[in-house]
Write an enzyme that holds these catalytic residues in place. Structure first.
Site, short mmCIF file in Angstrom:
data_model
loop_
_atom_site.label_atom_id
_atom_site.label_comp_id
_atom_site.label_asym_id
_atom_site.label_seq_id
_atom_site.Cartn_x
_atom_site.Cartn_y
_atom_site.Cartn_z
CG HIS A 1 -7.42 -7.48 9.35
ND1 HIS A 1 -6.10 -7.81 9.20
CD2 HIS A 1 -7.63 -6.40 8.56
CE1 HIS A 1 -5.53 -6.95 8.35
NE2 HIS A 1 -6.44 -6.08 7.95
CD GLU B 1 -10.33 -4.86 6.32
OE1 GLU B 1 -9.71 -4.03 5.64
OE2 GLU B 1 -9.95 -6.08 6.41
CG ASP C 1 -8.31 -5.60 1.98
OD1 ASP C 1 -8.33 -4.52 2.58
OD2 ASP C 1 -7.82 -6.64 2.47
CG HIS D 1 -4.13 -6.65 1.40
ND1 HIS D 1 -2.83 -6.28 1.13
CD2 HIS D 1 -4.52 -5.86 2.44
CE1 HIS D 1 -2.44 -5.34 1.97
NE2 HIS D 1 -3.45 -5.08 2.79
CD GLU E 1 -8.36 -1.25 3.20
OE1 GLU E 1 -8.19 -2.12 4.06
OE2 GLU E 1 -7.44 -0.65 2.62
O1 G3P Z 1 -9.13 -1.63 7.09
C1 G3P Z 1 -8.18 -1.90 8.06
C2 G3P Z 1 -6.95 -2.56 7.49
O2 G3P Z 1 -7.34 -3.66 6.72
C3 G3P Z 1 -6.10 -1.64 6.67
O3 G3P Z 1 -4.89 -2.20 6.28
O4 G3P Z 1 -3.36 -3.29 4.72
O5 G3P Z 1 -4.71 -4.67 6.27
O6 G3P Z 1 -5.79 -3.53 4.35
P1 G3P Z 1 -4.70 -3.48 5.37
MG MG Z 2 -7.89 -3.99 4.67
#
Ligand code: G3P
Ligand code: MG
Length: 246
Positions: free
Chosen positions: A13, A40, A42, A55, A115
């Site tokens: 993450h 993953e 953002d 993020h 993302e």
């Molecule tokens: O993509 C999974 C997760 O990252 C979604 O939530 O807020 O951590 O971007 P967040």
């Molecule tokens: Mg995310």
């Protein structure tokens, strides 16, 4: 018939979970050091339409800047310290461009879940820009998996580059999941793991969807979700829920 799913069961993450400043090149390096094969992160747009990693809508939490990031040009954003908030060791770490991230992922042989995290109001623009950039940056490599909480961003990505795989993110259960994922021609659904039951897993799988869950930081829970049939676990605990977890 199920769509191709070349991705591993464990996804780091925000690059390096909680072991490095999120969404930075240093985080990707830390993820790689722990042997992860997929991350993953953002992605959003600067005022002058550069795609970079962050993020939140605002800069305040994860940099020494402040205010809405999408209102600033890249020239200003690139100068900010995006590591000092995390620890002194990472001071002077920058927010990376998507192009730099693609290069670093490819160097490490890592796959990517991008993302799409648009600044409010820039959903369509961001979805389109990310999809077009992803196609050219990952050309000839395993396709990056695009995901978003924004249906509008996913629609834009679908229209711009239909062949890139898409996943719909849901933080709350939505009874319209099937209509939404079908209209977006999604390969996967990405859920807050707390929403799942074995029955829901079976129902989603029966509809031909892959399931990615976030953010699972307890090994027992991760194991249980995998037994239920979840395809991928997105975790901050890149140390205890490592690439060989399964
Ligand atoms: O993509 C999974 C997760 O990252 C979604 O939530 O807020 O951590 O971007 P967040
Ligand atoms: Mg995310």
């Amino acid at each position: 018939m199920n769509k191709p799913w070349p991705y591993p069961a464990i996804v780091a993450h925000r690059g390096g979970g909680k072991l490095a400043p999120e969404n930075t090149l240093a985080a990707i390096d830390v993820g790689a050091r722990y042997g992860h094969t997929m991350i993953e992160f953002d992605a959003k747009l600067s005022q002058d339409e550069q795609i970079f990693l962050l993020h939140d809508d605002t800069l305040d939490r994860t940099s020494n800047g402040w205010g809405v990031a999408g209102e600033l040009p890249w020239e200003k954003l690139r100068q900010l310290d995006a590591g000092g908030w995390f620890s002194r060791e990472f001071q002077e770490e920058r927010m990376p461009l998507l192009s730099q991230v693609a290069e670093r992922c490819l160097q490490h042989g890592m796959m990517a879940n991008i993302e799409i995290k648009p600044t409010t109001g820039l959903e369509y623009q961001t979805g389109k820009a990310v999809a077009l950039a992803a196609r050219s940056l990952w050309q000839g490599q395993t396709d990056p998996l695009l995901s978003s909480f924004s249906v509008e961003a996913l629609e834009a990505a679908q229209r711009a580059v239909p062949e890139l795989p898409r996943g719909l993110l849901l933080d709350e259960w939505d009874e319209n999941w099937q209509a939404m994922t079908s209209a977006l021609d999604c390969v996967s659904i990405h859920l807050n793991y707390r929403l799942l039951t074995p029955e829901r897993v079976a129902m989603l799988k029966a509809a031909g969807l892959r399931i990615l869950v976030y953010t699972v930081n307890q090994s027992d829970r991760a194991r249980e979700l995998l037994v239920w049939g979840v395809d991928a676990i997105c975790t901050d605990r890149i140390d205890t829920i490592g690439p060989d977890f399964t």
